[in-house]
Design a protein around this motif. Structure first.
Motif, PDB file in Angstrom:
ATOM      1  N   GLU A 118       8.475   7.028  25.064  1.00 24.40           N
ATOM      2  CA  GLU A 118       8.354   7.420  26.462  1.00 24.40           C
ATOM      3  C   GLU A 118       6.890   7.411  26.903  1.00 24.40           C
ATOM      4  OE1 GLU A 118       9.760   8.622  30.233  1.00 24.40           O
ATOM      5  OE2 GLU A 118      10.754   7.761  28.469  1.00 24.40           O
ATOM      6  N   ILE A 121       5.732   3.744  27.352  1.00 19.63           N
ATOM      7  CA  ILE A 121       6.257   3.157  28.583  1.00 19.63           C
ATOM      8  C   ILE A 121       5.536   3.711  29.805  1.00 19.63           C
ATOM      9  CG2 ILE A 121       8.296   3.056  30.077  1.00 19.63           C
ATOM     10  CD1 ILE A 121      10.002   2.757  27.544  1.00 19.63           C
ATOM     11  N   GLU A 181      16.453  -3.678  25.462  1.00 15.88           N
ATOM     12  CA  GLU A 181      16.727  -2.472  26.247  1.00 15.88           C
ATOM     13  C   GLU A 181      15.440  -1.686  26.495  1.00 15.88           C
ATOM     14  OE1 GLU A 181      19.934   1.209  26.362  1.00 15.88           O
ATOM     15  OE2 GLU A 181      19.472   0.239  24.443  1.00 15.88           O
ATOM     16  N   ARG A 182      14.584  -1.605  25.479  1.00 18.99           N
ATOM     17  CA  ARG A 182      13.291  -0.937  25.656  1.00 18.99           C
ATOM     18  C   ARG A 182      12.457  -1.659  26.720  1.00 18.99           C
ATOM     19  NH1 ARG A 182      10.491   1.018  20.082  1.00 18.99           N
ATOM     20  NH2 ARG A 182      12.069   2.538  19.409  1.00 18.99           N
ATOM     21  N   LEU A 185      13.742  -0.835  30.110  1.00 23.37           N
ATOM     22  CA  LEU A 185      13.322   0.492  30.571  1.00 23.37           C
ATOM     23  C   LEU A 185      11.939   0.421  31.204  1.00 23.37           C
ATOM     24  CD1 LEU A 185      14.486   2.754  27.593  1.00 23.37           C
ATOM     25  CD2 LEU A 185      15.403   2.769  29.924  1.00 23.37           C
ATOM     26  N   ASN A 188      11.952  -1.954  34.524  1.00 26.78           N
ATOM     27  CA  ASN A 188      12.599  -1.308  35.665  1.00 26.78           C
ATOM     28  C   ASN A 188      11.819  -0.098  36.169  1.00 26.78           C
ATOM     29  OD1 ASN A 188      14.796  -3.046  36.051  1.00 26.78           O
ATOM     30  ND2 ASN A 188      15.980  -2.059  34.441  1.00 26.78           N
ATOM     31  N   ARG A 189      10.809   0.322  35.418  1.00 30.87           N
ATOM     32  CA  ARG A 189       9.971   1.427  35.856  1.00 30.87           C
ATOM     33  C   ARG A 189       8.765   0.935  36.658  1.00 30.87           C
ATOM     34  NH1 ARG A 189       9.229   6.234  31.611  1.00 30.87           N
ATOM     35  NH2 ARG A 189      11.450   5.721  31.513  1.00 30.87           N
ATOM     36  N   PHE A 240      21.145  -5.364  31.306  1.00 32.13           N
ATOM     37  CA  PHE A 240      20.214  -4.268  31.558  1.00 32.13           C
ATOM     38  C   PHE A 240      19.648  -4.266  32.986  1.00 32.13           C
ATOM     39  CE2 PHE A 240      19.664  -4.746  26.808  1.00 32.13           C
ATOM     40  CZ  PHE A 240      20.424  -3.618  26.511  1.00 32.13           C
TER      41      PHE A 240
END
Length: 379
Positions: A118, A121, A181-182, A185, A188-189, A240
């Motif tokens: 987290e 990212i 998938e990571r 994440l 998409n942020r 995703f």
């Protein structure tokens, strides 16, 4: 007599090697921008409007000049993102931000689950958003860490069969899906201060015609590479819901059109064509760059696609006039949309001058050329 003939022969060879660099350079050649029409389809069939707008913006930019950029211009180097940044060399030297700001997902697969991932990212997204707000167009590559040992560079002895293992039914298929998938994440942020998604020129599985990555030549079949590319596009977009990517296909320098297209996954899975050409101090950069850009321009014209010099540079700038005497000559008559030099890590590995470096003035002279565009010159 033989001694003098030998000396004469050596002088001829030396002279030839010194002048060969200029063979393909035509001082009278004019830049004729590609007449690319707005594409009817993208690799991602559900691409969002902001990303469509970026592609159309690149079409317009190409008519005026060449957007110029650098990989990781914040000086964060190979450990990006980190708290202890190096100096922001690009901005300090030029007073402007690059038109293209490059980032890489190389460390995302190595983060432990939970707060570490987290944090990674969040820091990554923060830097991308900052670059976007500075006016830079974002490009992201992915030096995918070898799942067989999770090394970044790896040992060629464990490169064989890795691509096969990432495909459907393979040993590392689940790991591949998890890493996508990571990436999703993170991608998409990427949202600007107005809540709009930030579009990205996405360049995965690059330099596939070399042998320095596990997805390179000799470690998989051509069809396996193409399927890996298609899987990447389809999983990110369909599974995703990542819809802010323009997919960029970028081999290392090639010797022919057929080599460039050997691993091409198809028009339906590629939005923009690229090529990586570095100066290896072998007196061949100018000819190699011009020839490669001509090859890609011909293909791009046929396919109605934009194209770019996606990576270039002279490590440590051992030639103080490299930007004006080599890079500018290589690209001045090309209709590329953008060119990007590689990153600055430290004082013994860099591709843009830092304050006080002897090539600082030459760099700014290059950037002041009419066709070379920085962030404030984009529209």
């Amino acid at each position: 007599m033989k001694k003098y003939l030998s000396l004469l022969f050596s002088i001829i060879i030396l002279f030839s090697s010194c002048t060969k660099e200029e063979d393909l350079f035509d001082i009278n050649a004019e830049r004729l921008p590609l007449l690319v029409t707005n594409p009817n389809n993208f690799a991602d069939q559900n691409i969002n409007q902001q990303t469509r707008d970026l592609y159309n913006r690149l079409i317009e930019i190409t008519q005026s000049g060449i957007a110029f950029g650098q990989q990781q211009p914040f000086g964060t180097g190979n450990n990006f993102p980190v708290n202890n940044e190096l100096d922001n060399d690009f901005f300090e030297v030029t007073g402007d931000h690059p038109a293209i700001a490059g980032f890489d997902l190389e460390l995302i697969g190595l983060q432990p689950e939970g707060s570490f991932l987290e944090g990674f990212i969040n820091q990554f997204a923060e830097k991308v958003i900052q670059a976007h707000e500075n006016g830079s167009i974002i490009t992201i590559s992915w030096h995918y860490a070898n799942p067989n040992g999770f090394s970044l560079l790896g040992d060629r002895r464990n490169f064989n069969g890795i691509v096969t293992s990432l495909l459907e039914g393979g040993q590392f298929r689940e790991s591949f899906i998890q890493r996508l998938e990571r990436a999703a994440l993170l991608l998409n942020r990427l949202v600007d201060t107005n809540g709009n998604p930030i579009p990205v020129l996405f360049r995965p599985w690059h330099e596939m015609n070399g042998d320095f990555f596990f997805w390179g030549e000799g470690f998989r079949t051509t069809e396996e590479y193409k399927q890996l590319w298609r899987d990447t596009v389809q999983i990110l977009s369909n599974q995703f819901n990542v819809h802010n990517l323009i997919y960029v296909y970028a081999p290392n320098f090639v010797s022919s059109r057929s080599e460039y297209l050997r691993n091409y996954p198809g028009d339906d899975f590629v939005d923009l064509l690229g090529i990586d050409v570095y100066d290896f101090r072998n007196r061949r950069f100018l000819n190699t760059a011009i020839k490669n850009l001509q090859i890609v321009e011909e293909i791009a014209t046929e396919k109605n696609k934009l194209f770019a010099l996606t990576e270039t540079g002279l490590t440590n700038l051992v030639n103080n006039n490299w930007f004006t005497e080599s890079l500018y000559k290589a690209i001045r008559s090309s209709s590329i949309s953008y060119a990007m030099i590689w990153r600055n890590d430290m004082t013994n590995f860099f591709h843009a001058p830092f304050l006080g470096h002897p090539s600082e003035a030459d760099f700014n002279e290059f950037l002041n050329k009419e066709i070379i565009l920085l962030s404030t010159e984009l529209f």
